[in-house]
Design an enzyme around this catalytic site. Structure first.
Site, PDB file in Angstrom:
ATOM      1  N   LYS A   1      65.555  72.709  93.061  1.00  0.00           N
ATOM      2  CA  LYS A   1      65.612  73.745  94.114  1.00  0.00           C
ATOM      3  C   LYS A   1      66.192  73.126  95.372  1.00  0.00           C
ATOM      4  CE  LYS A   1      62.701  76.940  96.716  1.00  0.00           C
ATOM      5  NZ  LYS A   1      61.659  77.953  96.609  1.00  0.00           N
TER       6      LYS A   1
ATOM      7  N   GLU B   1      62.073  70.295  94.929  1.00  0.00           N
ATOM      8  CA  GLU B   1      62.730  70.897  96.101  1.00  0.00           C
ATOM      9  C   GLU B   1      62.928  69.884  97.228  1.00  0.00           C
ATOM     10  OE1 GLU B   1      60.613  74.155  97.958  1.00  0.00           O
ATOM     11  OE2 GLU B   1      62.289  74.620  99.253  1.00  0.00           O
TER      12      GLU B   1
END
Ligand code: 13P
Length: 355
Positions: free
Chosen positions: A219, A177
């Site tokens: 992500k 992420e």
């Protein structure tokens, strides 16, 4: 590392029309959100809130995996059953936040570096033994005057790649992420440029650290104008800019992209995800899914407010937002759905707290 199992688990996380539920807020973040609604900031309040989430009937029909926090993965429901078991019994894959937070970066004013690599191998082994099958690490990149710097992007990308390699070694799917933040006056185009540079750097580092791309989930943020930017592009323009950026920077071997919501309203996050699937789904090499925290949880938190008597209504609100995002994965979400479902499930309207 069992390569085949990693690949299968990564595929399951983004299969069909489901997505991930991030419920891994650190204690300070969770407490901050509780404080805003007058909810006590205690271990028991956090536990009760997480129990409300994991016992939501039918959640596994729209949620493939849930990201837990270190405190939560060790906790139990009131009846003594571990949360991890409740999640797995609901058909949801348990995951864990593996980083220890974004800290001020030395010699880089206004920038952060995510920590947590020390001792990570041991912690991942423990989480795996507790039932986690994937892990998440969040790097944050701010846009502002003279930032992000190359030093910040590279340091965060390398940490993400080292974490991802350790995850795969432990048999956990890394959820990678790198979040370019929405705060600021920057334009959509600036966010696109920064996001592209960040993603290219992250994938270069993932390759350098020998991370298997088929066994990870990306992500990212959506490509958005800054919150304070006077020009706010349409849903379709955001979808186009986001997909264009990802096509330039995310290898086709990656099985799925699961967006964070980053502070967008639930409705906007769903509408933008929906537009990407409507406009591009058939031509994309990876699944385009969600891994939202606020865009799924926010209405439920506002209804729950720490009261047992509000649990059922809060669960309805949670399920409703999860289903909206499930519809967005199919390209079947529309704003009316949010209103219709609130009416059907009798979700109470709540007054907003003072800012
Ligand atoms: P938001 O969807 O609220 O941005 O949270 C996603 C997340 O997991 C942040 O790390």
């Amino acid at each position: 590392m069992n390569t085949q199992e990693l690949i299968e688990n990564a595929k399951k996380m983004v299969a069909g029309d489901k997505g991930l539920l991030a419920m891994d807020e650190s204690n300070p973040t969770c407490d901050k959100r509780f404080a805003k609604w007058g909810i006590p900031q205690t271990v028991e309040a956090r536990r009760a809130y997480r129990e409300m989430i994991v016992t939501t009937p039918g959640l596994g029909e729209s949620i493939s995996g849930a990201i837990l926090y270190d405190e939560t993965i060790r906790e139990q429901k009131k009846d003594g059953a571990p949360f991890v078991k409740a999640i797995a019994d609901a058909g949801i894959i348990p995951g864990i936040k593996a980083d220890t937070g974004a800290k001020d970066m030395a010699a880089h004013p206004g920038e952060k570096i995510t920590e947590g690599l020390d001792g990570l191998r041991g912690r991942l082994a423990e989480y795996s033994q507790m039932g986690a099958r994937f892990a998440k690490w969040r790097a944050v990149i701010a846009i502002g005057d003279g930032i992000p710097s190359r030093g910040c992007i590279e340091a965060n990308a390398q940490a993400l790649a080292r974490y991802a390699a350790l995850c795969q070694e432990a048999g956990l799917v890394p959820v990678v992420e790198p979040e370019v933040l929405m705060d600021g006056e920057h334009s959509l185009a600036e966010c696109g440029e920064v996001t592209e540079e960040v993603l290219r750097t992250v994938f270069a580092q993932l390759c350098a650290q020998r991370v298997m791309l088929e066994g990870l989930i990306l992500k990212p943020n959506m490509v958005l104008p800054g919150l304070a930017c006077p020009q706010q592009e349409s849903v379709d323009e955001v979808a186009d800019a986001t997909v264009r950026c990802l096509l330039r920077s995310v290898p086709a071997a990656v099985p799925g992209v699961a967006f964070l919501s980053g502070g967008q309203s639930g409705e906007l996050a769903s509408a933008r995800l929906n537009a990407m699937n409507v406009r591009f789904k058939s031509g994309l090499p990876w699944a385009v899914a969600f891994s939202f925290a606020r865009a799924i949880q926010q209405p439920a938190l506002e209804i729950w407010r720490g009261k047992e008597s509000n649990v059922v209504a809060a669960q309805q609100a949670l399920l409703h937002r999860a289903r909206c995002n499930q519809a967005a994965r199919r390209g079947e979400y529309n704003a009316a759905m949010d209103k219709d479902m609130s009416a059907r499930t009798n979700i109470p309207q709540v007054a907003k707290p003072a800012a």
